[in-house]
Motif scaffolding. Structure first.
Motif, PDB file in Angstrom:
ATOM      1  N   ALA A  51      33.555  36.438  33.840  1.00 16.03           N
ATOM      2  CA  ALA A  51      33.695  37.405  34.753  1.00 16.03           C
ATOM      3  C   ALA A  51      32.529  37.409  35.942  1.00 16.03           C
ATOM      4  CB  ALA A  51      33.530  38.792  34.012  1.00 16.03           C
ATOM      5  N   ASN A  52      31.736  36.247  35.722  1.00 14.68           N
ATOM      6  CA  ASN A  52      30.571  36.291  36.710  1.00 14.68           C
ATOM      7  C   ASN A  52      29.473  37.358  36.792  1.00 14.68           C
ATOM      8  OD1 ASN A  52      31.637  33.673  37.721  1.00 14.68           O
ATOM      9  ND2 ASN A  52      33.142  34.776  38.965  1.00 14.68           N
ATOM     10  N   LEU A  53      29.353  37.813  35.502  1.00 13.45           N
ATOM     11  CA  LEU A  53      28.355  38.911  35.273  1.00 13.45           C
ATOM     12  C   LEU A  53      27.013  38.381  34.921  1.00 13.45           C
ATOM     13  CD1 LEU A  53      30.700  41.399  33.380  1.00 13.45           C
ATOM     14  CD2 LEU A  53      30.180  41.320  35.868  1.00 13.45           C
ATOM     15  N   LYS A  54      25.865  39.008  34.759  1.00 10.23           N
ATOM     16  CA  LYS A  54      24.613  38.492  34.349  1.00 10.23           C
ATOM     17  C   LYS A  54      24.704  38.398  32.766  1.00 10.23           C
ATOM     18  CE  LYS A  54      22.226  40.382  38.297  1.00 10.23           C
ATOM     19  NZ  LYS A  54      21.136  41.505  38.924  1.00 10.23           N
ATOM     20  N   ILE A  55      24.809  37.253  32.359  1.00  8.62           N
ATOM     21  CA  ILE A  55      24.666  37.117  31.012  1.00  8.62           C
ATOM     22  C   ILE A  55      23.355  37.800  30.241  1.00  8.62           C
ATOM     23  CG2 ILE A  55      24.826  35.335  28.771  1.00  8.62           C
ATOM     24  CD1 ILE A  55      26.179  33.568  30.776  1.00  8.62           C
ATOM     25  N   ASP A  56      22.265  37.932  30.698  1.00  2.00           N
ATOM     26  CA  ASP A  56      21.013  38.147  30.186  1.00  2.00           C
ATOM     27  C   ASP A  56      20.804  39.651  30.400  1.00  2.00           C
ATOM     28  OD1 ASP A  56      20.628  37.915  32.794  1.00  2.00           O
ATOM     29  OD2 ASP A  56      18.701  37.134  32.509  1.00  2.00           O
ATOM     30  N   GLU A  57      21.544  40.396  31.064  1.00  2.85           N
ATOM     31  CA  GLU A  57      21.483  41.954  31.360  1.00  2.85           C
ATOM     32  C   GLU A  57      22.307  42.706  30.378  1.00  2.85           C
ATOM     33  OE1 GLU A  57      20.050  44.737  31.827  1.00  2.85           O
ATOM     34  OE2 GLU A  57      19.564  44.118  33.718  1.00  2.85           O
ATOM     35  N   SER A  58      21.637  43.420  29.557  1.00  3.49           N
ATOM     36  CA  SER A  58      22.515  44.159  28.577  1.00  3.49           C
ATOM     37  C   SER A  58      22.108  45.654  28.458  1.00  3.49           C
ATOM     38  CB  SER A  58      22.427  43.720  27.161  1.00  3.49           C
ATOM     39  OG  SER A  58      21.122  43.888  26.681  1.00  3.49           O
ATOM     40  N   ARG A  59      21.121  46.044  29.529  1.00  2.93           N
ATOM     41  CA  ARG A  59      20.757  47.216  29.271  1.00  2.93           C
ATOM     42  C   ARG A  59      21.497  48.294  30.543  1.00  2.93           C
ATOM     43  NH1 ARG A  59      15.061  45.802  32.139  1.00  2.93           N
ATOM     44  NH2 ARG A  59      16.626  44.680  33.285  1.00  2.93           N
ATOM     45  N   ILE A  60      22.091  47.967  31.315  1.00  4.20           N
ATOM     46  CA  ILE A  60      23.131  48.460  32.208  1.00  4.20           C
ATOM     47  C   ILE A  60      24.485  48.180  32.473  1.00  4.20           C
ATOM     48  CG2 ILE A  60      21.113  48.999  33.804  1.00  4.20           C
ATOM     49  CD1 ILE A  60      21.951  46.850  35.812  1.00  4.20           C
ATOM     50  N   PRO A  61      25.566  48.930  32.604  1.00  6.51           N
ATOM     51  CA  PRO A  61      26.824  48.509  32.554  1.00  6.51           C
ATOM     52  C   PRO A  61      26.944  47.572  33.681  1.00  6.51           C
ATOM     53  CG  PRO A  61      26.519  50.838  32.897  1.00  6.51           C
ATOM     54  CD  PRO A  61      25.165  50.553  33.058  1.00  6.51           C
ATOM     55  N   GLN A  62      28.006  46.812  33.755  1.00  9.39           N
ATOM     56  CA  GLN A  62      28.455  45.966  34.799  1.00  9.39           C
ATOM     57  C   GLN A  62      30.079  45.751  34.855  1.00  9.39           C
ATOM     58  OE1 GLN A  62      26.163  41.910  35.022  1.00  9.39           O
ATOM     59  NE2 GLN A  62      25.477  42.414  32.803  1.00  9.39           N
ATOM     60  N   ASP A  63      30.325  45.512  36.099  1.00  7.19           N
ATOM     61  CA  ASP A  63      31.855  45.570  36.419  1.00  7.19           C
ATOM     62  C   ASP A  63      32.113  43.856  36.750  1.00  7.19           C
ATOM     63  OD1 ASP A  63      32.612  48.143  35.979  1.00  7.19           O
ATOM     64  OD2 ASP A  63      31.379  48.653  37.373  1.00  7.19           O
ATOM     65  N   GLY A  64      33.276  43.397  36.523  1.00 10.47           N
ATOM     66  CA  GLY A  64      33.783  42.170  37.102  1.00 10.47           C
ATOM     67  C   GLY A  64      35.237  41.893  37.098  1.00 10.47           C
ATOM     68  N   ARG A  65      35.625  40.588  37.340  1.00  7.42           N
ATOM     69  CA  ARG A  65      37.006  40.516  37.022  1.00  7.42           C
ATOM     70  C   ARG A  65      37.232  38.971  36.655  1.00  7.42           C
ATOM     71  NH1 ARG A  65      40.517  43.159  41.378  1.00  7.42           N
ATOM     72  NH2 ARG A  65      42.636  42.738  40.646  1.00  7.42           N
ATOM     73  N   ILE A  66      38.300  38.877  36.043  1.00  8.11           N
ATOM     74  CA  ILE A  66      38.773  37.609  35.303  1.00  8.11           C
ATOM     75  C   ILE A  66      40.203  37.353  35.752  1.00  8.11           C
ATOM     76  CG2 ILE A  66      39.153  36.024  33.269  1.00  8.11           C
ATOM     77  CD1 ILE A  66      37.173  37.626  31.954  1.00  8.11           C
ATOM     78  N   THR A  67      40.362  36.158  36.444  1.00  6.94           N
ATOM     79  CA  THR A  67      41.683  35.760  36.730  1.00  6.94           C
ATOM     80  C   THR A  67      42.171  34.337  35.879  1.00  6.94           C
ATOM     81  OG1 THR A  67      41.726  36.621  39.029  1.00  6.94           O
ATOM     82  CG2 THR A  67      43.413  34.925  38.540  1.00  6.94           C
ATOM     83  N   THR A  68      43.256  34.644  35.210  1.00  4.47           N
ATOM     84  CA  THR A  68      43.444  33.552  34.132  1.00  4.47           C
ATOM     85  C   THR A  68      44.855  33.435  33.982  1.00  4.47           C
ATOM     86  OG1 THR A  68      42.844  32.729  31.942  1.00  4.47           O
ATOM     87  CG2 THR A  68      43.352  35.105  32.003  1.00  4.47           C
ATOM     88  N   TRP A  69      45.266  32.327  33.365  1.00  2.00           N
ATOM     89  CA  TRP A  69      46.774  32.059  32.887  1.00  2.00           C
ATOM     90  C   TRP A  69      47.148  32.187  31.478  1.00  2.00           C
ATOM     91  CZ3 TRP A  69      50.754  31.197  36.233  1.00  2.00           C
ATOM     92  CH2 TRP A  69      50.560  30.641  37.498  1.00  2.00           C
ATOM     93  N   ILE A  70      47.798  32.929  31.216  1.00  2.97           N
ATOM     94  CA  ILE A  70      48.199  33.413  29.572  1.00  2.97           C
ATOM     95  C   ILE A  70      49.766  32.662  29.558  1.00  2.97           C
ATOM     96  CG2 ILE A  70      48.794  35.027  27.727  1.00  2.97           C
ATOM     97  CD1 ILE A  70      45.755  34.827  28.566  1.00  2.97           C
ATOM     98  N   GLY A  71      49.833  31.641  29.071  1.00  4.63           N
ATOM     99  CA  GLY A  71      51.255  30.963  29.054  1.00  4.63           C
ATOM    100  C   GLY A  71      51.520  30.518  30.524  1.00  4.63           C
ATOM    101  N   ASP A  72      52.742  31.072  30.929  1.00 11.74           N
ATOM    102  CA  ASP A  72      53.297  31.007  32.262  1.00 11.74           C
ATOM    103  C   ASP A  72      52.943  32.134  33.202  1.00 11.74           C
ATOM    104  OD1 ASP A  72      54.790  32.714  31.095  1.00 11.74           O
ATOM    105  OD2 ASP A  72      56.847  31.667  31.776  1.00 11.74           O
ATOM    106  N   LYS A  73      52.062  32.959  32.632  1.00 10.84           N
ATOM    107  CA  LYS A  73      51.816  34.340  33.495  1.00 10.84           C
ATOM    108  C   LYS A  73      50.424  34.395  33.968  1.00 10.84           C
ATOM    109  CE  LYS A  73      55.048  37.360  31.071  1.00 10.84           C
ATOM    110  NZ  LYS A  73      55.076  38.676  30.151  1.00 10.84           N
ATOM    111  N   GLU A  74      50.145  34.665  35.286  1.00 14.59           N
ATOM    112  CA  GLU A  74      48.786  34.789  35.884  1.00 14.59           C
ATOM    113  C   GLU A  74      48.645  36.374  35.489  1.00 14.59           C
ATOM    114  OE1 GLU A  74      46.303  33.726  39.998  1.00 14.59           O
ATOM    115  OE2 GLU A  74      48.586  34.171  40.011  1.00 14.59           O
ATOM    116  N   VAL A  75      47.282  36.382  35.209  1.00 17.52           N
ATOM    117  CA  VAL A  75      46.752  37.799  34.837  1.00 17.52           C
ATOM    118  C   VAL A  75      45.298  37.968  35.203  1.00 17.52           C
ATOM    119  CG1 VAL A  75      46.127  39.305  32.731  1.00 17.52           C
ATOM    120  CG2 VAL A  75      47.974  37.619  32.313  1.00 17.52           C
ATOM    121  N   ASP A  76      45.170  39.283  35.796  1.00 18.86           N
ATOM    122  CA  ASP A  76      43.979  39.751  36.276  1.00 18.86           C
ATOM    123  C   ASP A  76      43.476  40.678  35.278  1.00 18.86           C
ATOM    124  OD1 ASP A  76      43.610  38.452  38.374  1.00 18.86           O
ATOM    125  OD2 ASP A  76      43.982  40.244  40.001  1.00 18.86           O
TER     126      ASP A  76
END
Length: 413
Positions: A78-103
């Motif tokens: 999701a292109n978030l900061k891996i080393d940051e666990s103290r604060i909330p973060q928001d991101g997005r993943i676009t991927t394919w599950i079988g023949d379906k594109e999923v956000d």
């Protein structure tokens, strides 16, 4: 099919394969038609839950030692900061599950037991439902259709989070979308990307708010503007200005009923004459679970339930196309305990909208300008054919679509 995905997920957990656990979790969410994935660290383990038809269901648990890997892999995707666990973060993943594109909209949150992840699942292969499939019927459907075909004015959809407001707006835009009109949307976030629409993502942290976006969009020669949500006085003021200068504005607002929406706007210190001049239609809605068509059980309503129906329909103007025979010998249906294979043991499958559509008629405008109490305005609206949320819910119960328990979970008694 979902059982196969669950079995694969459990096998991935035993192997401790982080990529496979995430992939099978996403696959299971698609196959179960889940709206949200919850990965929640507990004291001794980590719980996976899926929200299906508005209800969270426990799926599986896995050892805590796998959780740091799940967190890191999710943040990486999701292109978030891996080393940051103290604060909330928001991101997005676009991927394919079988023949379906999923956000997947990703939200992380620090808790006492570790970081929790919630993924909002947006299946891009799903088509926007048509207005008729939302649950809008009869005069509700007719009034909404007339309103979205107007060249200017404001249409508001109200209800709590998760009541389907944005889906209703998307369905309306899909219905009126054409090469001849310029449709702008201001969203936070953009949940569904639609061809033919100019969709803009709001970024409040850098000053790009709904109010600023709406003000800017008016310089983009729009015919129709959808504003994701009206949250403050400034936004509603610009929306009113836009509607009075020849634009059709669609938006959502957090209120419990259609009449309360008018009250809320007036409480923002908007003059009543501007409200009556600009607002064309207000919809209040909820999403009720549909009874499983394969295993629902017929039941005679109790005396208390019959009394409740009588009270709910004390003021009621029946739509011309409503089959009134459902009231003569009322029958309820209930969910079968442990369901069946079709509904995977739940007793419900899918959801249907409950709607309350307030049309800004001359009588309603006069009542608002006369500063009548909201209850009096509602009575006028009901006499003119408005079906309340409670009434629409009971009608769908008598039609065998949902249960009385489900309706009264959503509609204030």
């Amino acid at each position: 099919m979902a059982n196969t995905a669950l079995k694969s997920l459990k096998e991935s957990i035993i192997r401790g394969s982080i990529p496979d656990i995430l992939e099978e979790t996403m696959r299971l969410s698609i196959e179960k038609d889940a709206s949200d994935i919850h990965i929640e660290p507990r004291k001794n383990n980590v719980e996976l839950r899926l929200r299906v038809d508005g209800v969270l269901h426990h799926i599986v648990e896995y050892p805590r030692n796998l959780h740091p890997g799940i967190i890191s892999k999710t943040k990486l995707m999701a292109n978030l900061k891996i080393d940051e666990s103290r604060i909330p973060q928001d991101g997005r993943i676009t991927t394919w599950i079988g023949d379906k594109e999923v956000d997947l909209r990703i939200s992380t949150l620090p808790t006492v037991n570790g970081e929790k992840i919630v993924m909002r699942v947006l299946d891009k292969s799903k088509k926007i439902p048509t207005l008729s499939k939302l649950g809008l019927e009869g005069i509700n459907y007719k009034r909404f259709l007339e309103a979205i075909k107007q060249p200017n004015g404001i249409i508001l959809t109200s209800g709590p989070t998760g009541s389907g407001k944005t889906t209703t707006m998307y369905s309306a835009l899909s219905h009126i979308n054409s090469p001849e009109v310029n449709i702008m949307t201001l969203e936070d976030p953009v949940e569904n990307q639609m061809d033919g629409l100019n969709q803009s993502q709001m970024r409040p942290l850098i000053g790009y708010s709904f109010a600023n976006g709406l003000r800017t969009s008016l310089r983009q020669d729009p015919d129709i503007i959808m504003v994701g949500e009206i949250r403050d006085k400034e936004t509603i003021e610009i929306a009113i200005e836009a509607s009075l200068t020849g634009h059709l504005v669609l938006s959502t607002i957090h209120t419990n009923s259609s009449v309360e929406t008018i009250t809320r706007i007036l409480n923002m210190k908007i003059p009543d004459f501007l409200v009556t001049a600009s607002v064309n239609l207000v919809i209040a809605q909820r999403l009720a679970r549909r009874l499983c068509s394969q295993c629902k059980i017929k039941r005679k309503p109790s005396a208390g339930a019959l009394a409740k129906i009588k009270e709910a329909f004390e003021i009621f103007t029946p739509p011309k196309d409503l089959d009134m025979s459902i009231f003569k010998d009322p029958i309820f249906y209930v969910a079968k305990k442990d369901g069946c294979t079709h509904c995977e043991g739940i007793g419900y499958k899918g959801r249907i909208g409950l709607f309350e559509v307030l049309s800004m008629s001359d009588s309603i405008k006069k009542a608002i300008l006369s500063e009548m109490p909201s209850m009096e305005i509602q009575k006028i609206a009901q006499k003119e054919g408005m079906t309340t949320l409670e009434q629409d819910g009971i009608i769908k119960v008598l039609q065998g679509i949902s249960s009385i328990e489900e309706v009264y979970k959503l509609v204030k008694e």
